[in-house]
Design a protein around this motif. Structure first.
Motif, short mmCIF file in Angstrom:
data_model
loop_
_atom_site.label_atom_id
_atom_site.label_comp_id
_atom_site.label_asym_id
_atom_site.label_seq_id
_atom_site.Cartn_x
_atom_site.Cartn_y
_atom_site.Cartn_z
N LEU A 178 1.01 -1.23 0.21
CA LEU A 178 0.01 -0.01 0.24
C LEU A 178 0.89 1.27 0.21
O LEU A 178 0.40 2.42 -0.12
CB LEU A 178 -0.89 -0.14 1.27
CG LEU A 178 -2.14 -1.06 1.05
CD1 LEU A 178 -2.72 -0.91 2.54
CD2 LEU A 178 -2.96 -0.78 0.00
N GLY A 179 2.16 1.26 0.10
CA GLY A 179 2.87 2.34 -0.04
C GLY A 179 3.50 2.90 1.34
O GLY A 179 3.91 3.83 1.41
N VAL A 180 3.31 2.06 2.46
CA VAL A 180 3.71 2.57 3.61
C VAL A 180 5.20 2.07 3.74
O VAL A 180 5.53 1.15 3.35
CB VAL A 180 2.99 1.65 4.79
CG1 VAL A 180 3.50 2.12 6.55
CG2 VAL A 180 1.44 1.76 4.85
N ALA B 71 6.87 1.74 -1.93
CA ALA B 71 6.27 2.90 -1.92
C ALA B 71 6.40 4.02 -2.85
O ALA B 71 5.22 4.58 -3.34
CB ALA B 71 6.63 3.84 -0.45
N GLN B 72 7.59 4.05 -3.43
CA GLN B 72 7.83 4.88 -4.59
C GLN B 72 7.21 4.50 -5.97
O GLN B 72 6.83 5.05 -6.81
CB GLN B 72 9.48 5.07 -4.82
CG GLN B 72 10.29 5.68 -3.60
CD GLN B 72 11.46 5.97 -4.31
OE1 GLN B 72 11.77 5.85 -5.27
NE2 GLN B 72 12.33 6.37 -3.05
N ARG B 73 6.92 3.00 -5.95
CA ARG B 73 6.28 2.64 -7.13
C ARG B 73 4.80 2.85 -7.00
O ARG B 73 4.30 3.41 -8.07
CB ARG B 73 6.63 1.06 -7.17
CG ARG B 73 8.09 0.74 -7.38
CD ARG B 73 8.34 -0.63 -7.52
NE ARG B 73 9.45 -1.27 -7.23
CZ ARG B 73 10.14 -2.47 -7.44
NH1 ARG B 73 9.54 -3.10 -8.24
NH2 ARG B 73 11.60 -2.44 -7.06
N VAL B 74 4.31 2.80 -6.00
CA VAL B 74 2.92 3.08 -5.56
C VAL B 74 2.50 4.58 -5.92
O VAL B 74 1.82 4.89 -6.68
CB VAL B 74 2.25 2.96 -4.20
CG1 VAL B 74 0.98 3.30 -4.03
CG2 VAL B 74 2.45 1.32 -3.90
N ARG B 75 3.54 5.53 -5.65
CA ARG B 75 3.38 6.92 -5.82
C ARG B 75 3.39 7.18 -7.52
O ARG B 75 3.05 7.96 -7.94
CB ARG B 75 4.59 7.67 -5.10
CG ARG B 75 4.42 9.05 -4.65
CD ARG B 75 5.35 9.60 -3.73
NE ARG B 75 4.88 8.80 -2.42
CZ ARG B 75 6.31 8.56 -1.81
NH1 ARG B 75 7.45 8.72 -2.09
NH2 ARG B 75 6.01 7.97 -0.45
#
Lengths: 291, 260
Positions: A178-180, B71-75
């Motif tokens: 989820l990007g945490v 996290a950077q990929r999600v962003r």
């Protein structure tokens, strides 16, 4: 008399509850104890003492001592947990035991092994309820403990970072999908754990007026017992467990014998483990997401 | 949009991906099919960054990604709906959706997406204060997709979204996935339910034992003899025989399991 002792137990219990929550936070993320929480508590007491003796007013000394304890907690994470992230869970447990010994001896060197007097700060009149006299310092302690716990609950339930902490505690892999960023969350968790343990240390000093480097082990173990009695990995469980242990302790001191109080406290732990091993508020531990 | 070249991922000594190459172009729906253990989930986990590849390249929107944290990929809009939905059971439905926005920096604009997700999935709006643990399998899948949409994906990867769901629910999920194309979301869909997936997709890849063994348009794959035997009807080798029934294709994937 009885009521007075129960009230005393609640004051003592609020300190145990803070320590129990400090353990619970880290338990939630790693599923493993950080034994050194007890020593962070002890250092909090000494930081508070040194600050107040240096003339810092209490309302600054408390937050400063808490921050100092939070920083110590971060150092523990850096040296005791992070290098062992991929080791079996028992390894960081052992390393925190080692760290406890180190911290206790550091305190011995800095502050000596003798009991030291914690300066009093109360300027408020004591409260009289009928025949009961409650020292104002106890209200200061209880009020601050309740405020801290409420603030923590709000932080965990209502903020983005708090949600991140809960997500990491529930499932590390899902939270990173989820990007945490787990590392950031782990640091926040250790810092908050240190804040609470340190605050409890200052409260302990205020209440008992005498502190020594050995209090970390003593109170730390009771914090662990409080966490287990209340229900592992559950903040509210830590609060209830802390209060129960505090009350048990003051009652056994008042009615039986001060030297046997630990017998009753740990009997409570055994009783809880036999009757309700998941803790009072515990639910059966299900999935623990480690893939 | 996404280009994967010679990707290899290991679990200890086991090489789960043995040199995978594939491409997803902007606006496409691409499906990846294959039996259990073919490496599909490993591939998606490597793409989203939960697993690190031993070698190989992942290029997304012109940028190399293979060493970037998840996290950077999600962003950047590369978002995974993981296998088994992986909803956070100790949170409410609403909080799960908010977790989808965790990596975003434009948090003031979250309300729009929230409204959009609640419109797409009215059931989630109805149950937004409920604990996510009480949702049915289909609702959990909707929550997992809704949560991913909250991250504003440009390329959405879905891992077995139909797994363990009742036929009607599967149909609904596939309809929603198809509708995401209108929102200009590119899709990489991993499925065991090959027939359904190929009907929806533009192109497809077939994976076996950590390698891509076939790649073609979805139409060609649907009529391919070899694929028909292995995945679309005939007795598949090494995978449960319930992929789809020959005559009227069944929609419920491998033996319906409780979701979650």
């Amino acid at each position: 008399m009885f009521l007075e002792q129960v009230v005393n137990g609640i004051f003592l219990g609020s300190m145990y509850a803070l320590v129990a929550i400090a353990f619970t936070l880290i338990m939630g993320i790693f599923g493993m104890l950080n034994i050194a929480v007890g020593e962070v508590f002890m250092l909090g007491a000494f930081f508070g003492m040194s600050l107040i003796m240096a003339g810092v007013p209490f309302h600054f000394a408390l937050p400063l001592a808490m921050i100092g304890s939070g920083v110590v907690s971060l150092v523990i994470e850096r040296l005791s947990f992070r290098p062992l992230r991929h080791a079996p869970l028992l390894v960081p447990l052992l390393s925190t035991i080692g760290f406890s010994i180190l911290l206790q001896n550091l305190a011995n060197i800095v502050w000596g092994t003798e009991r030291l007097e914690f300066p009093g700060v109360a300027a408020l009149p004591d409260l009289k309820l009928g025949s009961m006299v409650i020292p104002s310092v106890q209200f200061l302690v209880l009020g601050s403990a309740v405020a801290l716990i409420l603030a923590l609950d709000l932080f965990i339930q209502r903020t983005r970072v708090g949600r991140g902490m809960r997500a990491v505690a529930e499932n590390l892999e899902t939270s990173s999908i989820l990007g945490v960023e787990p590392n950031g969350i782990i640091l926040v968790t250790f810092f908050v754990s240190g804040l609470l343990a340190g605050a409890s240390g200052v409260f302990f000093g205020l209440t008992f007026s005498l502190i020594a480097p050995t209090i970390g082990l003593e109170v730390g173990l009771k914090g662990i017992a409080a966490m287990v009695v209340g229900g592992l990995g559950n903040m509210r469980g830590g609060i209830i467990g802390g209060l129960l242990i505090g009350i048990t302790e003051t009652l056994s001191v008042a009615y039986i014998s001060a030297s046997y109080r630990d017998v009753f406290v740990y009997s409570l732990l055994f009783l809880a483990l036999i009757i309700r091993p998941e803790g009072i508020l515990g639910t059966v531990q299900q999935e623990k997401g480690r893939a | 949009m996404l280009k994967v070249e010679d990707l290899r991922t290991r679990y200890g000594h086991i090489e789960a991906l043995r040199g995978v190459s594939l491409e997803v172009k902007a606006g496409e729906i691409v499906t990846l099919i294959g039996a259990n253990g073919a490496g599909k989930t490993t591939l998606l986990k490597t793409l989203c960054g939960v697993l690190s590849p031993a070698t190989g390249r992942i290029t997304y929107a012109g940028e190399r990604l293979e060493r970037r944290p998840p996290a950077q990929r999600v962003r950047r809009g590369l978002v995974l709906v993981p296998e088994g939905r992986m909803i956070l059971r100790r949170m409410t439905v609403h909080e799960n959706l908010l977790m989808g926005t965790y990596a975003r920096s434009d948090l003031h604009r979250v309300a729009d997406e929230l409204e959009e997700v609640y419109t797409t999935f009215p059931i989630l709006r109805e149950r937004r204060r409920a604990s996510a643990s009480v949702l049915s399998g289909g609702e959990q899948q909707m929550l997992a997709i809704g949560r991913a949409l909250m991250a504003k994906p440009r390329l959405l990867m879905l891992d077995e979204p139909s797994l363990g769901l009742a036929p009607l629910v599967v149909k609904e999920i596939f309809r929603i996935i198809g509708s995401l194309r209108q929102q200009r979301i590119t899709i990489l869909l991993v499925e065991q339910n090959a027939l359904q997936a190929l009907k929806l997709a533009d192109r497809g890849y077939v994976m076996e034992l950590g390698r891509i063994v076939m790649a073609d348009t979805a139409k060609e794959l649907l009529h391919s003899e070899r694929l028909g035997e292995a995945y679309l009807g005939g007795s598949p080798k090494g995978s449960p025989a319930t992929e789809s029934a020959p005559a009227e294709p069944s929609l419920d994937g491998p033996a319906a399991r409780a979701g979650g």
